[in-house]
Design an enzyme around this catalytic site. Sequence first.
Site, short mmCIF file in Angstrom:
data_model
loop_
_atom_site.label_atom_id
_atom_site.label_comp_id
_atom_site.label_asym_id
_atom_site.label_seq_id
_atom_site.Cartn_x
_atom_site.Cartn_y
_atom_site.Cartn_z
N ASP A 1 -119.62 -23.80 -67.86
CA ASP A 1 -119.47 -23.78 -66.41
C ASP A 1 -120.32 -22.64 -65.83
O ASP A 1 -120.68 -21.70 -66.54
CB ASP A 1 -117.99 -23.58 -66.08
CG ASP A 1 -117.74 -23.43 -64.60
OD1 ASP A 1 -118.09 -24.35 -63.85
OD2 ASP A 1 -117.18 -22.39 -64.20
N ASP B 1 -120.11 -20.99 -62.00
CA ASP B 1 -119.40 -20.00 -61.19
C ASP B 1 -118.15 -19.52 -61.91
O ASP B 1 -117.27 -20.32 -62.26
CB ASP B 1 -118.98 -20.62 -59.85
CG ASP B 1 -120.17 -21.02 -59.00
OD1 ASP B 1 -120.67 -20.19 -58.24
OD2 ASP B 1 -120.61 -22.19 -59.11
N ASP C 1 -113.61 -21.67 -66.76
CA ASP C 1 -112.71 -20.65 -66.23
C ASP C 1 -111.58 -21.22 -65.38
O ASP C 1 -110.85 -20.44 -64.76
CB ASP C 1 -113.50 -19.64 -65.38
CG ASP C 1 -114.00 -20.27 -64.07
OD1 ASP C 1 -114.51 -21.40 -64.10
OD2 ASP C 1 -113.88 -19.61 -63.01
#
Length: 232
Positions: free
Chosen positions: A17, A19, A180
């Site tokens: 991922d 961001d 995240d």
Amino acid sequence: MDDGQLFPLPIKAVVIDLDGTLLHTAPDLAEAANRMLADLGMPPVSEKTLKSYIGNGVGQLIKRTLTGDMHGEPDAELFARAKPLFEKNYHEVLSLHSRPFPDVVEGLQAMRQTGYRLACITNKAERFTVPLLKQTDLHHYFELILSGDTLPKMKPHPMPLLHACEHFGITPDKMLLIGDSQNDTEAARAAGCHVFCVPYGYNHGNHVSLLDQDAVVDSLLAATRLIRKADL
């Protein structure tokens, strides 16, 4: 993780991922959002609050910023005015403060040296994703980059992960997603992939230990200790 599944996991490809996992982008997203609000004559929002709005693409970030609600729907005319303002402002500050999190570069280098095939899968729009990865010198690590508007569906839908499996010519059980947020864990489970979570990202203020993950890892470099190159 599944009973009987032992570390290190046999993996052929790692998808990551953007961001909150690769890059700390919250300061620049917050700056762009608050510039948008100023342009609209609206009061600013704290970076902490804006950080909690990240994760479901630009459209949702704008809607949450305008309404102060994770599921809010602003007036259609207001949203139509706000969207191009946000996009203009974000282009201007895209990599002003955004930097890789600790051990991201070292982790990517270790994965490349081991021979894992790498992809970046994000819900950020392509017009921001590619320039941002280039400006932060991470673009060259990835064989495949899938943005939020590359395919008809984005995370938490499994489509991007299954597309990556097809691209790499592997089955989902040989791919690891490092993310995240709940978007990442839901996408991974739906696709049948392994998933690790980093604890420093943008999971709407909730700790990733509560998510359905195989491991919580302090960094991308730490993740390399829990995987091994699967046999061809």
